[in-house]
Design an enzyme around this catalytic site. Structure first.
Site, PDB file in Angstrom:
ATOM      1  N   SER A  93       0.853  -1.186   0.000  1.00  0.00           N
ATOM      2  CA  SER A  93       0.000   0.000   0.000  1.00  0.00           C
ATOM      3  C   SER A  93       0.882   1.226   0.000  1.00  0.00           C
ATOM      4  O   SER A  93       1.845   1.309   0.771  1.00  0.00           O
ATOM      5  CB  SER A  93      -0.915  -0.003   1.233  1.00  0.00           C
ATOM      6  OG  SER A  93      -1.741   1.143   1.249  1.00  0.00           O
ATOM      7  N   HIS A  97       2.638  12.143  -1.228  1.00  0.00           N
ATOM      8  CA  HIS A  97       2.225  13.540  -1.156  1.00  0.00           C
ATOM      9  C   HIS A  97       3.389  14.423  -1.623  1.00  0.00           C
ATOM     10  O   HIS A  97       4.267  14.780  -0.833  1.00  0.00           O
ATOM     11  CB  HIS A  97       1.845  13.924   0.275  1.00  0.00           C
ATOM     12  CG  HIS A  97       0.625  13.253   0.800  1.00  0.00           C
ATOM     13  ND1 HIS A  97      -0.643  13.547   0.339  1.00  0.00           N
ATOM     14  CD2 HIS A  97       0.475  12.304   1.769  1.00  0.00           C
ATOM     15  CE1 HIS A  97      -1.519  12.817   0.994  1.00  0.00           C
ATOM     16  NE2 HIS A  97      -0.878  12.048   1.852  1.00  0.00           N
ATOM     17  N   HIS A 107      -2.560   7.293  -4.569  1.00  0.00           N
ATOM     18  CA  HIS A 107      -2.694   6.122  -3.698  1.00  0.00           C
ATOM     19  C   HIS A 107      -2.755   4.879  -4.566  1.00  0.00           C
ATOM     20  O   HIS A 107      -3.352   4.880  -5.651  1.00  0.00           O
ATOM     21  CB  HIS A 107      -3.973   6.233  -2.866  1.00  0.00           C
ATOM     22  CG  HIS A 107      -4.485   4.917  -2.358  1.00  0.00           C
ATOM     23  ND1 HIS A 107      -5.512   4.228  -2.992  1.00  0.00           N
ATOM     24  CD2 HIS A 107      -4.109   4.145  -1.314  1.00  0.00           C
ATOM     25  CE1 HIS A 107      -5.744   3.104  -2.329  1.00  0.00           C
ATOM     26  NE2 HIS A 107      -4.908   3.023  -1.325  1.00  0.00           N
ATOM     27  N   VAL A 110      -2.350  -3.166  -3.564  1.00  0.00           N
ATOM     28  CA  VAL A 110      -2.712  -4.497  -4.054  1.00  0.00           C
ATOM     29  C   VAL A 110      -2.582  -5.441  -2.865  1.00  0.00           C
ATOM     30  O   VAL A 110      -1.644  -5.329  -2.074  1.00  0.00           O
ATOM     31  CB  VAL A 110      -1.816  -4.955  -5.224  1.00  0.00           C
ATOM     32  CG1 VAL A 110      -2.236  -4.302  -6.533  1.00  0.00           C
ATOM     33  CG2 VAL A 110      -0.339  -4.673  -4.961  1.00  0.00           C
ATOM     34  N   ARG A 111      -3.522  -6.362  -2.734  1.00  0.00           N
ATOM     35  CA  ARG A 111      -3.553  -7.189  -1.534  1.00  0.00           C
ATOM     36  C   ARG A 111      -4.167  -8.562  -1.822  1.00  0.00           C
ATOM     37  O   ARG A 111      -4.944  -8.730  -2.768  1.00  0.00           O
ATOM     38  CB  ARG A 111      -4.324  -6.487  -0.422  1.00  0.00           C
ATOM     39  CG  ARG A 111      -5.744  -6.125  -0.831  1.00  0.00           C
ATOM     40  CD  ARG A 111      -6.408  -5.177   0.164  1.00  0.00           C
ATOM     41  NE  ARG A 111      -7.761  -4.849  -0.255  1.00  0.00           N
ATOM     42  CZ  ARG A 111      -8.064  -3.870  -1.108  1.00  0.00           C
ATOM     43  NH1 ARG A 111      -7.107  -3.125  -1.617  1.00  0.00           N
ATOM     44  NH2 ARG A 111      -9.322  -3.633  -1.455  1.00  0.00           N
ATOM     45  N   HIS A 176     -20.226  12.609   3.267  1.00  0.00           N
ATOM     46  CA  HIS A 176     -20.633  13.766   4.061  1.00  0.00           C
ATOM     47  C   HIS A 176     -20.372  15.086   3.336  1.00  0.00           C
ATOM     48  O   HIS A 176     -20.943  16.111   3.696  1.00  0.00           O
ATOM     49  CB  HIS A 176     -19.922  13.751   5.420  1.00  0.00           C
ATOM     50  CG  HIS A 176     -18.433  13.838   5.334  1.00  0.00           C
ATOM     51  ND1 HIS A 176     -17.651  12.818   4.828  1.00  0.00           N
ATOM     52  CD2 HIS A 176     -17.566  14.827   5.680  1.00  0.00           C
ATOM     53  CE1 HIS A 176     -16.384  13.166   4.894  1.00  0.00           C
ATOM     54  NE2 HIS A 176     -16.297  14.389   5.398  1.00  0.00           N
ATOM     55  N   GLY A 259      -5.165  -4.758  14.939  1.00  0.00           N
ATOM     56  CA  GLY A 259      -3.947  -4.581  15.730  1.00  0.00           C
ATOM     57  C   GLY A 259      -2.732  -4.289  14.880  1.00  0.00           C
ATOM     58  O   GLY A 259      -1.603  -4.605  15.267  1.00  0.00           O
ATOM     59  N   ARG A 261       0.140  -1.957  12.784  1.00  0.00           N
ATOM     60  CA  ARG A 261       1.075  -0.961  13.279  1.00  0.00           C
ATOM     61  C   ARG A 261       0.558   0.428  12.928  1.00  0.00           C
ATOM     62  O   ARG A 261       0.457   0.802  11.770  1.00  0.00           O
ATOM     63  CB  ARG A 261       2.446  -1.197  12.658  1.00  0.00           C
ATOM     64  CG  ARG A 261       3.545  -0.339  13.241  1.00  0.00           C
ATOM     65  CD  ARG A 261       4.899  -0.890  12.821  1.00  0.00           C
ATOM     66  NE  ARG A 261       5.984  -0.116  13.403  1.00  0.00           N
ATOM     67  CZ  ARG A 261       6.596   0.893  12.783  1.00  0.00           C
ATOM     68  NH1 ARG A 261       6.206   1.240  11.569  1.00  0.00           N
ATOM     69  NH2 ARG A 261       7.586   1.534  13.357  1.00  0.00           N
TER      70      ARG A 261
END
Length: 303
Positions: A93, A97, A107, A110-111, A176, A259, A261
């Site tokens: 990931s 900037h 951005h 891939v997973r 929103h 959990g 990092r």
């Protein structure tokens, strides 16, 4: 259906991370920090981060390979039948900037995800995509980014680009605010319909397309002269990026719930951000054109 091969996916992800970091270091001229970490609940990762570079004000290209004994709520919500299963998640990931307001934020991720239980077939899927967030819009940049995304998906099905572009438009949307985060790109999740080999090949094609999609735009814009007005607008618009990541992004939620990092998860946040009360750009300005011409859902390849 071909069988999952997590070891092959992990090897490719590590190679992808290294190739992207090397290319970005050549552009910036400064090295990325390498921070390897372990997760007490299982697994770990490698964070590659740059701050105060020559081109990138902040950026990160992170690899993670984490495991758990029971799916967190953000992952099990869409698939309640998988609640309680052990799981493994791995991916790359990145968020970049640049300092120059004319160079867009980008951005990509891939997973691969697999959930297992004794006596049951493993359930696996791929996800990923990339999207572009300009502060000052250029038609040729948006067209280029979308064309590379289209070409990466074309070998795997005539319908995929249209599907994944629409999915991206719908996902990277600030409900929103009633506005898109940027000019979009492609996004997919829970993808296993083509079998493992083809689903994996498609995901590889998307990941490998990142550098040609983004570097052309970055190198075109990163030396554009700018002043305090442009930096101020960039900081204001970066606030929308923060709002999306903290309010709507499933990846951020999954990382925190599982959990993960925290430093790596929140690496995506821009370093300088501003918010204003009901601020509106001057009519006819380049800042106004961002909203009217770029923060809209459109077929960029038809323009």
């Amino acid at each position: 259906m071909s069988s999952p091969a997590p070891h092959a996916v992990k090897a490719w992800l590590l190679d992808l991370q290294e190739r992207i970091v090397q290319a970005l270091e050549r552009v910036d001229g400064k090295p990325f920090l390498r921070d390897a970490w372990q997760r007490p609940e299982g697994g770990g990762g490698i964070s590659r981060v740059i701050e105060e570079g020559n081109v990138f004000e902040r950026g990160g290209v992170n690899f993670s390979h984490v495991t758990g004994a029971s799916l967190p709520p953000s992952a099990a919500a869409a698939r309640p039948e998988l609640a309680g299963r052990a799981w493994v998640a791995m991916g790359v990931s990145l968020v970049l900037h640049p300092r120059n307001p004319y160079a867009p934020t980008v951005h990509m991720n891939v997973r691969f995800f697999e959930a297992t239980a004794d006596g049951k077939e493993p359930v696996w899927w791929f996800g990923g995509g990339m999207d572009l967030t300009p502060y000052y819009g250029f038609d040729e940049d948006a067209r280029h980014f979308h064309q590379v995304c289209h070409d990466a998906l074309a070998p795997f099905g005539d319908d995929l680009h249209a599907r994944f572009k629409t999915w991206c438009d719908q996902y990277f949307y600030l409900k929103h605010r009633k506005e898109p985060r940027g000019v979009g790109g492609v996004f997919f999740d829970d993808f296993n319909e083509a079998g493992f080999d083809q689903s994996y090949a498609m995901t590889q094609s998307v990941g490998d397309a990142f550098l040609p999609a983004y570097l052309t735009i970055l190198e075109r814009r990163m030396a554009t002269p700018y002043g305090e007005r442009e930096r101020d607008f960039q900081a204001y618009r970066r606030g929308r990026y923060v709002e999306f990541n903290l309010v709507w992004d499933r990846g951020t939620l999954f990382g925190l719930q599982s959990g993960g990092r925290t430093e790596a998860i929140l690496m995506s946040m821009p370093p300088i951000v501003k918010w204003r009360y009901d601020w509106q750009p001057e009519a006819g300005s380049a800042e106004a054109r961002l909203a009217t011409d770029f923060l809209v859902h459109k077929d960029w390849l038809a323009t």
